[in-house]
Design a protein around this motif. Structure first.
Motif, PDB file in Angstrom:
ATOM      1  N   ALA A 246       0.822  -1.208   0.000  1.00 15.57           N
ATOM      2  CA  ALA A 246       0.000   0.000   0.000  1.00 15.57           C
ATOM      3  C   ALA A 246       0.860   1.265   0.000  1.00 15.57           C
ATOM      4  CB  ALA A 246      -0.923  -0.003   1.212  1.00 15.57           C
ATOM      5  N   ARG A 247       2.119   1.155   0.426  1.00 15.78           N
ATOM      6  CA  ARG A 247       3.023   2.311   0.436  1.00 15.78           C
ATOM      7  C   ARG A 247       3.930   2.356  -0.788  1.00 15.78           C
ATOM      8  NH1 ARG A 247       3.313   0.516   5.939  1.00 15.78           N
ATOM      9  NH2 ARG A 247       5.356  -0.463   5.593  1.00 15.78           N
ATOM     10  N   ASP A 248       3.766   1.390  -1.676  1.00 17.24           N
ATOM     11  CA  ASP A 248       4.648   1.320  -2.847  1.00 17.24           C
ATOM     12  C   ASP A 248       4.267   2.384  -3.871  1.00 17.24           C
ATOM     13  OD1 ASP A 248       6.699  -0.471  -4.412  1.00 17.24           O
ATOM     14  OD2 ASP A 248       5.050  -0.070  -5.802  1.00 17.24           O
ATOM     15  N   VAL A 249       5.275   3.004  -4.468  1.00 17.43           N
ATOM     16  CA  VAL A 249       5.024   4.093  -5.407  1.00 17.43           C
ATOM     17  C   VAL A 249       4.295   3.624  -6.655  1.00 17.43           C
ATOM     18  CG1 VAL A 249       7.296   3.834  -6.522  1.00 17.43           C
ATOM     19  CG2 VAL A 249       6.116   6.046  -6.582  1.00 17.43           C
ATOM     20  N   HIS A 250       4.529   2.390  -7.099  1.00 21.15           N
ATOM     21  CA  HIS A 250       3.862   1.875  -8.291  1.00 21.15           C
ATOM     22  C   HIS A 250       2.536   1.183  -7.967  1.00 21.15           C
ATOM     23  CE1 HIS A 250       8.156   1.883  -9.783  1.00 21.15           C
ATOM     24  NE2 HIS A 250       7.546   2.555 -10.737  1.00 21.15           N
ATOM     25  N   LEU A 251       2.539   0.377  -6.920  1.00 20.73           N
ATOM     26  CA  LEU A 251       1.394  -0.487  -6.643  1.00 20.73           C
ATOM     27  C   LEU A 251       0.422   0.102  -5.629  1.00 20.73           C
ATOM     28  CD1 LEU A 251       3.295  -3.897  -6.436  1.00 20.73           C
ATOM     29  CD2 LEU A 251       2.190  -2.862  -8.429  1.00 20.73           C
ATOM     30  N   GLY A 252       0.901   0.987  -4.774  1.00 19.92           N
ATOM     31  CA  GLY A 252       0.072   1.525  -3.710  1.00 19.92           C
ATOM     32  C   GLY A 252      -1.258   2.105  -4.173  1.00 19.92           C
ATOM     33  N   PRO A 253      -1.280   2.940  -5.210  1.00 27.12           N
ATOM     34  CA  PRO A 253      -2.558   3.516  -5.638  1.00 27.12           C
ATOM     35  C   PRO A 253      -3.586   2.471  -6.052  1.00 27.12           C
ATOM     36  CG  PRO A 253      -0.717   4.726  -6.582  1.00 27.12           C
ATOM     37  CD  PRO A 253      -0.138   3.506  -5.943  1.00 27.12           C
ATOM     38  N   PHE A 254      -3.123   1.303  -6.481  1.00 30.03           N
ATOM     39  CA  PHE A 254      -4.046   0.280  -6.974  1.00 30.03           C
ATOM     40  C   PHE A 254      -4.553  -0.637  -5.861  1.00 30.03           C
ATOM     41  CE2 PHE A 254      -1.360   1.650 -10.426  1.00 30.03           C
ATOM     42  CZ  PHE A 254      -2.274   1.866 -11.443  1.00 30.03           C
TER      43      PHE A 254
END
Length: 435
Positions: A246-254
């Motif tokens: 959830a804090r990942d720059v690529h995956l968090g928004p998804f």
């Protein structure tokens, strides 16, 4: 690379290198490169290039060699769907003697046993037995909520299982008014049981190759600890893994977007030692699919904890692969390579393809995998509204034969369902001789 520059170390090696060079050029053309430039790079004229393209397309066409009935007898009476309508994951044990099956509905695993002919060839699977996941894991939301099992793998005497880790948007029901349908489409559900990533020890059963899941089992060798069932810590709304992503720059928004809306959706797992690869159906980022890699270790209780994947202490790495805009539906390991069954991220029928990421285990850090390293091996069939390829495993149907690709389907077509309604047909496809 020009085809004439390939050094003929041996005829098979030279042919393999030529095929890889042609395949890479064709994928470049599919991505928008001028065919004339691709032909020039290969050192051939356009007519020859077009002929190579036609040969490659024919070689990629999946060839159905058999079908295998999968029979399920131990199904719950109160289930919304039959097991065979929601198959999502496959993995075999004991040279195909045992077959483990995951389904979207519920929180259980299904085990089938090979049915063989007099010559030892596998003709189908039956002897169904259901195992409740609550007997091995402590679910945060009880046992009534589904785990949405989407991936299975076998490694070092364990059966690994992963849930989708996704949010779920409710679908309109037949007969609802427009207002009711619109309201239902606004409802997004977060179910904690879907955040399962765990493993179950397998022990010898009464039949060779047909293993039994147990909470505890002896060590595989004297240098290893006893085996215990365990999973990554889960809560009612999150897990240790989902909080990281959830804090990942690529995956968090998804992580806030439902599956099939290009939200985060795990649909494959492959394991080698302490390395765990998770294939994402979504998100697909500007055409790039994602494989997340973890390192895990077991606590004394058997519970799993994430450990650093690099010297900087990162607890996961990401690999971005160009799968022609498709997401991962199933993962398998073959030697040092990852085999990926890929299909649409959104709720679409196809295309469905098999890819091979060569040298995947050599990739230690987050990476953008070069196109030439990911070979498009097979173009798979798919139905319209039915026969969605979800689970895949490699099985040699008879002793001494080469492995074949066995594929099971979600939402099977009517002619795939067995006449007694207790199961469905899986497809068996030939693999290329040098794949």
């Amino acid at each position: 690379m020009a085809l004439d520059d390939i050094a003929p170390v041996s005829p098979p090696a030279a042919e393999f290198a030529r095929r890889k060079a042609v395949a890479a050029a064709l994928r470049d053309v599919d991505a928008g490169e001028d065919p004339n430039a691709a032909a020039s790079a290969l050192g051939v004229d356009r007519t020859t290039f077009d002929g190579l393209a036609a040969q490659a397309a024919e070689a990629r066409r999946a060839r159905l060699s058999a079908t295998l009935p999968l029979r399920f007898h131990d199904a719950p009476e109160d289930a919304e769907k039959e097991i065979h309508q929601d198959l999502s994951a496959l993995v075999s044990t004991g040279d195909g003697e045992g077959l483990w099956v995951g389904a979207d509905e519920g929180a259980a695993l299904e085990r089938l046993i090979a049915e063989r002919g007099v010559d030892g060839r596998i003709l189908g699977y039956g002897g169904h037995k259901r195992f409740q996941l609550k007997d091995f894991f402590d679910f945060p939301n009880g046992t009534d909520e589904e785990a949405d099992v989407e991936g299975l793998a076998i490694s070092d005497g364990y059966l690994w299982v992963v849930g989708s880790h996704s949010l779920k948007r409710r679908k309109p029901k037949r007969g609802q008014t427009a207002e009711e349908a619109l309201e239902r489409l606004t409802q997004v559900v977060r179910e904690g049981n879907r955040f399962l990533l765990g493993r179950i020890p397998l022990a010898a059963g009464d039949r060779p190759g047909v293993l039994e899941p147990v909470r505890k089992a002896p060590a595989i060798d004297s240098a290893s600890p006893k085996r215990k069932a365990g999973c990554v810590a889960m809560g009612r709304k999150h897990s240790a893994l989902s909080r990281l992503l959830a804090r990942d720059v690529h995956l968090g928004p998804f992580m806030r977007t439902p599956s099939k809306d290009n939200g985060l959706d795990i649909e494959g797992v492959a394991v080698r030692g302490d390395r765990v690869f998770l294939g994402l159906r979504g998100p697909v980022l500007r055409g790039w699919a994602v494989v997340v890699e973890l390192r895990v270790a077991a606590k004394r209780s058997g519970a799993l904890k994430l450990t650093p994947v690099d010297e900087d202490g990162a607890l996961y790495s990401k690999h971005f692969l160009d799968l022609d805009g498709l997401g991962v539906r199933s993962l398998m390991l073959e030697g040092q390579d990852l085999i990926l069954l890929a299909g649409p991220t959104m709720d679409l029928d196809g295309p469905v393809r098999l890819y091979r990421w060569r040298g995947a285990l050599a990739s230690q850090d987050s990476s953008v995998v070069p196109r030439a390293q990911v070979e498009r091996v097979l173009d798979m069939p798919f139905g319209e509204g039915v026969d969605h390829a979800e689970g895949a495993t490699l099985i040699a149907l008879a002793p001494g034969e080469a492995p074949t690709l066995v594929v099971a389907y979600d939402t099977p077509a009517a002619d795939r369902v067995l006449l007694d309604g207790d199961g469905a047909l899986a497809d068996v496809f030939e693999l290329p001789e040098h794949w």
